[in-house]
Design a protein around this motif. Structure first.
Motif: not given
Length: 658
Positions: A204-211, A239-251
């Motif tokens: 989380r802090e790394t993301t904050s630094l990058v932002n 973000y999607v991968g870390g979500s607690s909601i089961p979801c198949e991500l298609r790119l």
């Protein structure tokens, strides 16, 4: 330039126009441009709305305008600044002054060659619109137009931008240091018991630094660009991968390296808001398998990102757009339980604008967002794009008559400045080969051809054998080398018996981003020069008609007339007290030569290189700074003022510039 006097802008007059024609600094870019009458045969040169920038008696830029008899239509035919003040805002100031002097309802237009992407970007950012293309002498020019009331040539004075930027970078450094210290503490706390929580905090802090850093970069950039492919892979997928909601991500990546115009932080936040809403909608649908599809593609040349989910969707009535083009659901919660305030959708629409967003949804079937973007005119590698533009300008757009024995002095001087611009391009093309070859070896081969030592057939064979990431660079290298050599030959023939030393040296000052080294024969005034990364001074010694100990090595950057930066001069060795005095006399002769034949101002600062090989207890004082005028007039007995106790031989060798 730190300050601009209010009276710097004056009306262009026929007398000033003739002066401009004789000024080589304002005629370097003699580009082919469409005739001013190609669109409107009834326009005429308009001195009332044409201006020059004069400072300390020197013309540093001008804008030449044509207009119709009714003063309703104005053509910016030329907008030119001296190479030494580019980036100082003079062109912007001249354009703004011209636009402010005409009626607000008047139309302003100009033509820009399609390959000059940075020029197109400049005028589009000022409020001009792209019109139809025009083919003129086998080149495509873009028509840019705008109403005077829409065009904004705004130039920030130093007092406006300096403190703000300094404060901004200060805040950025403070925030970044604080985050890095926090990260360091968390790493120290890491253990088997708390690794899950600590690593999540670190992410989380790394993301904050990058932002934080990306936000500062965007605020400083003239043009904001976002690689949306990288953004999705680095920010959205985790973000999607870390979500607690089961979801198949298609790119679906139709474009694997899509760069668009936009602000990184704003685009990132908007994408997160879209994905967060999709995950909430999937959770509310109670489906066993949630599906989210993200596609990056292009539709008729327009890049887009499409987000599609199989969540609860929305009623069609909520998609109806209001008078401002914003759907009714914006600003209201899209969640099934009506939690939240709908701020995410507001941020999405404020980031991209309603014209660039399409939302399609059906109850219990899902929702689709399609975001359209604008492409940056400077695509992929900006460094390569600018280099390509410079090459194309030199080979396709540059218009100048070949020199002849009857060419006048000013014509030859202008030709020399144009030639130096192409030489500087050659330096930068060679630098592009550094990933796979020794660029100094390449330069020596090219230089041998330039001075007539290497036949062209041998050069072609040599260049063909070089490795480079972009094969077209080989063609650029050969063609630019051929162009420089042919110009050197013409300059030598036309300049026979003329004192051209002033232009020959000062014209290298166009290389504002290159440190120029040169080797000088003080007796004859002959010299050769190049970018410091491409050669050593000794590489030129065999071509100057004297042994090394009778030559000088030198270095400068930017405008030779500027008194802010010194020219460095030096020798290679000092062997004895007698030799020390001889070398100081040689340096004095070099200073006199550069004043007399090189046109160096007597007030120009003069500094000295550290001697490479010191075999005596005393050496030339490399910490001393004087002026060319003072040093050139020193009597023999005072020259030793510029000596000092030497380092030992090994230390002197290590500290030497070569």
């Amino acid at each position: 330039m730190s300050a601009h006097p209010r009276n710097a802008i004056r009306h262009l007059t026929p007398e000033l126009e003739r002066s401009i024609e004789q000024n080589p600094l304002l005629s370097i870019d003699t580009f082919l441009i469409p005739s001013p009458y190609i669109r409107d045969a009834g326009i005429a040169k308009d001195y009332e709305h044409s201006f020059v920038w004069v400072q300390e008696g020197e013309i540093l830029g001008y804008i030449l305008v044509y207009s119709d008899p009714d003063q309703k239509c104005f053509l910016i035919y030329k907008l030119v600044t001296s190479p030494f003040v580019r980036g100082a805002g003079i062109g912007t100031a001249l354009g703004g002054h011209m636009v402010a002097s005409i009626p607000r309802e008047a139309s302003v237009y100009l033509y820009v060659w399609e390959k000059q992407a940075d020029s197109l970007e400049f005028f589009l950012n000022k409020g001009f619109h792209l019109g139809e293309s025009l083919v003129y002498r086998n080149l495509i020019f873009r028509h840019l137009w705008g109403q005077a009331s829409e065009i904004l040539f705004k130039r920030k004075e130093e007092s406006e931008q300096g403190p703000d930027k300094r404060e901004e970078i200060g805040r950025t450094r403070h925030d970044a240091r604080k985050t890095i210290r926090f990260l360091s503490h968390m790493v120290d706390m890491l253990s088997l018991d708390n690794c899950g929580r600590i690593i999540e905090d670190i992410n989380r802090e790394t993301t904050s630094l990058v932002n934080t850093l990306n936000s500062f970069r965007d605020s400083m950039s003239r043009v904001h660009e976002v690689n949306i492919t990288e953004l999705i892979l680095e920010r959205i997928v985790p973000y999607v991968g870390g979500s607690s909601i089961p979801c198949e991500l298609r790119l679906k990546l139709q474009k694997t390296n899509q760069v668009v115009l936009g602000n990184y932080v704003d685009v990132s936040r908007a994408f997160i808001n879209i994905v967060a809403n999709s995950l909430e909608a999937i959770a509310a649908s109670n489906r066993e398998t949630g599906i989210m599809e993200i596609k990056i593609g292009e539709d008729q040349g327009t890049p887009y990102v499409r987000f599609r989910d199989n969540g609860i969707g929305m009623d069609e009535k909520r998609l109806v757009r209001g008078p401002e083009g914003i759907p009714l659901f914006v600003g209201k919660s899209t969640k099934a339980r009506n939690e939240g305030e709908g701020l995410g959708t507001v941020q999405i629409f404020s980031t991209f604008g309603p014209d660039n967003i399409t939302v399609d949804a059906r109850p219990n079937r899902g929702c689709t967002w399609k975001i359209s973007f604008s492409k940056p005119l400077l695509q992929s590698d900006p460094w390569y794009t600018r280099l390509e533009r410079r090459f194309l300008e030199a080979t396709h757009l540059q218009q100048s008559r070949p020199l002849t024995a009857s060419s006048g002095y000013q014509e030859i001087v202008s030709y020399i400045w144009q030639t130096r611009k192409i030489e500087i391009l050659l330096f930068d093309v060679i630098l592009h080969f550094s990933a796979h070859q020794n660029i100094r070896t390449i330069f020596r081969s090219i230089f041998g051809y330039l001075v007539g030592e290497t036949p062209e057939s041998q050069l072609k064979e040599y260049i063909e054998g070089l490795r480079v990431d972009r094969p077209v660079m080989k063609e650029w290298l050969l063609e630019t080398s051929q162009r420089v050599r042919s110009r050197w030959i013409l300059i030598h023939a036309a300049g026979e018996g003329k004192n051209l030393g002033d232009a020959m040296l000062k014209s290298y000052g166009q290389a504002l981003d290159n440190v120029i080294i040169f080797t000088l024969n003080p007796r004859t005034g002959a010299f050769y020069a190049t970018d410091r990364k491409l050669a050593e001074h000794l590489d030129f010694a065999p071509y100057l008609g004297a042994e090394r100990e009778k030559l000088l090595r030198g270095e400068f950057i930017g405008d030779v007339n500027s008194t802010e930066k010194p020219i460095f001069l030096g020798v290679w060795s000092v062997d004895s007290e007698e030799d020390l005095l001889k070398k100081l006399i040689l340096l004095r002769e070099g200073a006199r030569t550069l004043i007399k034949t090189g046109g160096v101002d007597r007030k120009k600062p003069l500094a000295f290189y550290q001697t490479t090989w010191i075999r005596h207890s005393r050496d030339i004082n490399s910490d001393a700074i004087t002026t060319f005028g003072e040093f050139a007039e020193l009597p023999r007995e005072e020259l030793l003022r510029f000596s000092r106790d030497a380092d030992d031989e090994v230390q002197g060798f290590i500290l030497g510039r070569e």
